[in-house]
Design an enzyme around this catalytic site. Structure first.
Site, PDB file in Angstrom:
ATOM      1  N   PHE A   1       0.833  -1.193   0.000  1.00 21.80           N
ATOM      2  CA  PHE A   1       0.000   0.000   0.000  1.00 21.80           C
ATOM      3  C   PHE A   1       0.876   1.254   0.000  1.00 21.80           C
ATOM      4  CE2 PHE A   1      -4.140  -1.761   2.101  1.00 21.80           C
ATOM      5  CZ  PHE A   1      -4.224  -2.709   1.094  1.00 21.80           C
TER       6      PHE A   1
ATOM      7  N   HIS B   1      -2.832 -11.156   8.563  1.00 20.35           N
ATOM      8  CA  HIS B   1      -1.569 -11.802   8.194  1.00 20.35           C
ATOM      9  C   HIS B   1      -1.473 -13.188   8.822  1.00 20.35           C
ATOM     10  CE1 HIS B   1       2.661 -12.408   7.475  1.00 20.35           C
ATOM     11  NE2 HIS B   1       2.945 -12.392   8.762  1.00 20.35           N
TER      12      HIS B   1
ATOM     13  N   GLN C   1       4.762 -19.753   8.182  1.00 20.27           N
ATOM     14  CA  GLN C   1       4.793 -21.112   8.731  1.00 20.27           C
ATOM     15  C   GLN C   1       6.010 -21.894   8.254  1.00 20.27           C
ATOM     16  OE1 GLN C   1       2.755 -20.222   6.288  1.00 20.27           O
ATOM     17  NE2 GLN C   1       2.918 -21.795   4.700  1.00 20.27           N
TER      18      GLN C   1
END
Length: 234
Positions: free
Chosen positions: A67, A81, A94
């Site tokens: 952005f 998120h 992860q």
């Protein structure tokens, strides 16, 4: 109140459509590089003034477009998120948490000028088991994400939450860091535990992430299957 949701993720898009049906007065778009069939595109970099004038809140659900500062300054922007900020901010949290043992989860936070960095509105941790792969952890993260967003949506919409800054800066992984993990050096030395964690971190459904080059020069892709023993019946 009019809300813009930007998403490039099929799971997050389903959540966005659900929110749209429940609450109305929302527009759902994908970024110019999104690949969701039938979803209209919005380039926020080119439409800042229009977005600021039209919307009261912009939600990023796995949107791959950064952005612009003018957008962040002009309208409240919130990101969802799939990581437990500030640990392993950025690309595929992860994956890196399976390797380095840091926490993983879902974080809803205000957007600032850095990646996955702003004040935290809500977050929830996800356990990583010894038999997990990137794919299995990610599947649970998507379930947690849906629960967390639905639980806190009214506060997010109204701005009636209390956000807190992360306790530390944490660490950031970019796409290039993930790419460096993919090639397996067959002469690398280390513990089997380290290599197993790397392989399960790179195992995600049918994606061909991990690979090595054999003696003939052919690239060979690698995935692992981990299956925990079933508990003995009483």
């Amino acid at each position: 109140m009019t809300i813009l949701i930007l998403t490039d993720n099929v799971h997050a898009h389903a959540l966005a459509v659900d929110l749209q049906a429940r609450h109305g007065d929302m527009d759902v778009y994908q970024s110019p590089i999104g690949q969701l069939p039938g979803v209209p595109r919005c380039d926020v970099a080119e439409r800042v003034a229009e977005i600021v004038e039209r919307y009261d809140l912009v939600l990023s659900f796995h949107c791959k477009q950064r952005f612009p500062a003018a957008l962040i300054d002009g309208v409240r922007c919130v990101n969802v998120h799939p990581g437990f900020n500030p640990y392993n901010r950025g690309w595929f949290p992860q994956v890196f948490s399976i390797i380095d043992g840091q926490k993983v989860g879902v974080t809803i936070h205000e957007i600032d000028d850095q990646l996955d960095h702003g004040p935290i509105i809500a977050q929830r941790e996800c356990a990583i088991e010894s038999w997990d792969s990137s794919g299995s952890v990610y599947a649970r993260l998507m379930d947690i994400e849906r629960e967390l967003v639905l639980e806190h949506f009214d506060a997010i919409r109204d701005g009636s939450y209390t956000a807190k800054s992360p306790a530390t800066e944490g660490n950031l992984n970019l796409k290039k860091d993930f790419e460096q993990l993919r090639r397996l050096d067959l002469n690398e030395r280390g513990t089997f535990g380290h290599f197993l964690n790397r392989l399960r971190a790179l195992t995600h459904d049918d994606f061909r992430n991990a690979w090595f080059v054999d003696a003939s020069g052919r690239k060979v892709f690698v995935r692992v299957v981990l299956e925990p023993e079933k508990p003995a019946e009483a």
